[in-house]
Design a protein around this motif. Structure first.
Motif, short mmCIF file in Angstrom:
data_model
loop_
_atom_site.label_atom_id
_atom_site.label_comp_id
_atom_site.label_asym_id
_atom_site.label_seq_id
_atom_site.Cartn_x
_atom_site.Cartn_y
_atom_site.Cartn_z
N ARG A 214 0.83 -1.22 0.00
CA ARG A 214 0.00 0.00 0.00
C ARG A 214 0.86 1.26 0.00
N ASP A 215 2.01 1.21 0.68
CA ASP A 215 2.77 2.42 0.97
C ASP A 215 4.09 2.55 0.21
N VAL A 216 4.25 1.85 -0.91
CA VAL A 216 5.55 1.89 -1.60
C VAL A 216 5.95 3.32 -1.95
N GLY A 217 5.02 4.08 -2.52
CA GLY A 217 5.34 5.46 -2.91
C GLY A 217 5.68 6.33 -1.72
N GLU A 218 4.86 6.26 -0.68
CA GLU A 218 5.09 7.07 0.52
C GLU A 218 6.43 6.72 1.17
N ASP A 219 6.71 5.42 1.25
CA ASP A 219 7.97 4.99 1.86
C ASP A 219 9.17 5.42 1.01
N ARG A 220 9.03 5.32 -0.30
CA ARG A 220 10.16 5.70 -1.16
C ARG A 220 10.47 7.19 -1.04
N ARG A 221 9.44 8.00 -0.91
CA ARG A 221 9.67 9.45 -0.72
C ARG A 221 10.40 9.71 0.59
N ALA A 222 10.23 8.81 1.55
CA ALA A 222 10.92 8.95 2.85
C ALA A 222 12.29 8.27 2.84
N GLY A 223 12.71 7.76 1.67
CA GLY A 223 14.04 7.15 1.56
C GLY A 223 14.08 5.68 1.87
N ARG A 224 12.92 5.02 1.90
CA ARG A 224 12.88 3.60 2.22
C ARG A 224 12.29 2.82 1.06
N LEU A 225 12.79 1.59 0.87
CA LEU A 225 12.24 0.69 -0.14
C LEU A 225 12.27 -0.71 0.44
N TYR A 226 11.08 -1.29 0.63
CA TYR A 226 10.98 -2.60 1.24
C TYR A 226 10.90 -3.73 0.22
N LEU A 227 10.71 -3.42 -1.05
CA LEU A 227 10.59 -4.47 -2.06
C LEU A 227 11.92 -5.22 -2.16
N PRO A 228 11.90 -6.55 -2.07
CA PRO A 228 13.16 -7.29 -2.06
C PRO A 228 13.88 -7.23 -3.40
N ALA A 229 15.20 -7.08 -3.33
CA ALA A 229 16.01 -6.88 -4.53
C ALA A 229 15.94 -8.07 -5.48
N ASP A 230 15.83 -9.29 -4.94
CA ASP A 230 15.79 -10.45 -5.84
C ASP A 230 14.53 -10.46 -6.68
N HIS A 235 11.94 -9.47 -12.11
CA HIS A 235 10.95 -8.83 -12.98
C HIS A 235 11.57 -7.73 -13.85
N GLY A 236 12.88 -7.55 -13.76
CA GLY A 236 13.54 -6.53 -14.58
C GLY A 236 13.20 -5.11 -14.17
N VAL A 237 12.87 -4.92 -12.89
CA VAL A 237 12.52 -3.59 -12.38
C VAL A 237 13.72 -3.01 -11.64
N THR A 238 14.05 -1.75 -11.92
CA THR A 238 15.16 -1.09 -11.24
C THR A 238 14.63 -0.03 -10.29
N VAL A 239 15.46 0.34 -9.34
CA VAL A 239 15.10 1.43 -8.42
C VAL A 239 14.94 2.72 -9.20
N GLU A 240 15.76 2.91 -10.21
CA GLU A 240 15.67 4.13 -11.04
C GLU A 240 14.30 4.20 -11.74
N GLU A 241 13.81 3.06 -12.21
CA GLU A 241 12.48 3.04 -12.84
C GLU A 241 11.41 3.43 -11.83
N ILE A 242 11.52 2.89 -10.62
CA ILE A 242 10.55 3.23 -9.57
C ILE A 242 10.57 4.72 -9.30
N ASP A 243 11.77 5.30 -9.22
CA ASP A 243 11.89 6.74 -8.93
C ASP A 243 11.33 7.58 -10.07
N ARG A 244 11.55 7.16 -11.32
CA ARG A 244 10.99 7.90 -12.46
C ARG A 244 9.47 7.87 -12.44
N THR A 245 8.92 6.70 -12.14
CA THR A 245 7.46 6.59 -12.08
C THR A 245 6.90 7.43 -10.93
#
Length: 359
Positions: A214-230, A235-245
């Motif tokens: 529920r809170d991926v966007g809110e947490d990312r704005r606070a400098g946190r990312l809980y989605l596991p790197a593996d 899925h071919g998703v990068t942190v940079e893609e998340i930040d652009r979105t």
């Protein structure tokens, strides 16, 4: 001194005495600083612990979903559950959203909070009614103190902005900040058998994963990312893609939507595991747990309706959705009770893991 006047007993004795005094002065200064920090940490804590008259409002203000589910509790039990919830919420509030450079200080606050909690658990008054009553009830019911200690360790992981390499590391976090709460409440209700407790832990994993999604966007704005790197890599998703979105510079990709959908399926498998054990709880506790699980799981429907955009859109469940979830919860609870009456036994495995990510 021995090089200047080797073997001079007077100078040796003087130097040794001076060194002892200097070390004693340093020790006193350190103790003084430590005492001052503890006083400051205790003051920070006392300013954030609600008084008894504030507990209902505190409960209502901080979780609408749990407040909704708590309506199904008898009054006396609702008060006990509210105290546990308030304790957990205070633990989070003590360290939430720290400013830069504040993490070491807030870790000391956590240390003081755990020490105060342990004192209350052992029956020594702290002067904080919430702490004394919640910990006293915990001890009286035979609930292990380690649940409160693990909760604090979960908050410490947040303070350190810990990243999660894989789902196993993420489960350590979800266990500490959510499963222990389910375990605490289950044992507080008088249920201590391991199969039921493992299912209570699964429910905690599920609810916290829903919170995270529920809170991926809110947490990312606070400098946190809980989605596991593996799972990001799979899925071919990068942190940079998340930040652009998140910044509105790119749409939600099908890759990211598939990642979110996979994690929701994982949470739903955990919900199913947890739900099967609800009929083993005391009768008065079954409906509130069932409703809480369904209300939380309903957040997934909102995420799906938002096209898995949990970066820019907040998944919400209004009164109508909660009411529908409560009806479904009662229907599913009736079926689960029937399965138990028919002789259904819970999984006895010592290492209950609900799901494995798709390859």
């Amino acid at each position: 001194h021995a090089l200047l006047l080797p073997g001079d007993p007077v100078l040796d004795a003087f130097a040794e005495q001076w060194l002892r005094r200097a070390m004693a002065a340093v020790s006193r200064e350190r103790r003084g600083r430590c005492a001052a920090r503890r006083v400051e940490a205790a003051s920070h804590i006392r300013a954030r612990v609600p008084g008894a008259a504030e507990w209902p409002a505190y409960f209502a203000r901080n979780s609408r979903s749990f407040r909704f589910a708590a309506r199904f509790l008898p009054a006396a039990e609702a008060e006990r559950v509210a105290r546990v919830y308030a304790y957990c919420r205070v633990t989070d509030d003590l360290v939430d959203r720290p400013v830069d450079g504040a993490a070491p200080w807030l870790e000391r606050v956590l240390d003081e909070w755990v020490e105060l909690s342990r004192r209350a658990y052992e029956g020594r008054a702290t002067g904080l009614d919430l702490l004394d009553r919640a910990m006293g009830e915990m001890a009286s019911a035979g609930v292990p103190f380690r649940y409160a200690a693990e909760l604090a360790e979960g908050m410490r992981m947040d303070l350190r902005r810990q990243a999660y390499a894989d789902t196993g590391e993420l489960r350590t976090y979800t266990y500490r900040v959510a499963s222990v709460v389910g375990l605490w409440l289950t044992e507080l209700s008088g249920v201590h058998d391991p199969p039921t407790l493992r299912r209570a832990a699964a429910m905690g994993h599920a609810m916290q994963l829903t919170n995270i999604l529920r809170d991926v966007g809110e947490d990312r704005r606070a400098g946190r990312l809980y989605l596991p790197a593996d799972r990001l890599r799979a899925h071919g998703v990068t942190v940079e893609e998340i930040d652009r979105t998140l910044a509105g510079a790119a749409p939600v990709s099908t890759r990211y939507a598939a990642l979110v959908a996979e994690l929701m399926r994982g949470a739903e498998a955990e919900y199913a595991l947890g739900f099967a054990a609800i009929p083993r709880l005391p009768r008065w506790f079954q409906a509130p747990v069932a409703v809480a699980a369904h209300v939380y799981r309903a957040i997934h429907g909102s995420i799906r309706r938002n096209g898995c955009d949990n970066l820019r859109l907040r998944a919400r469940t209004g009164p109508a959705v909660k009411a529908l979830a409560a009806v479904q919860a009662m229907w599913d609870l009736r079926r689960a009770r029937g399965a138990l009456a028919a002789g259904f036994e819970l999984e006895p495995s010592e290492a209950l893991v609900a799901w494995s990510p798709a390859p």
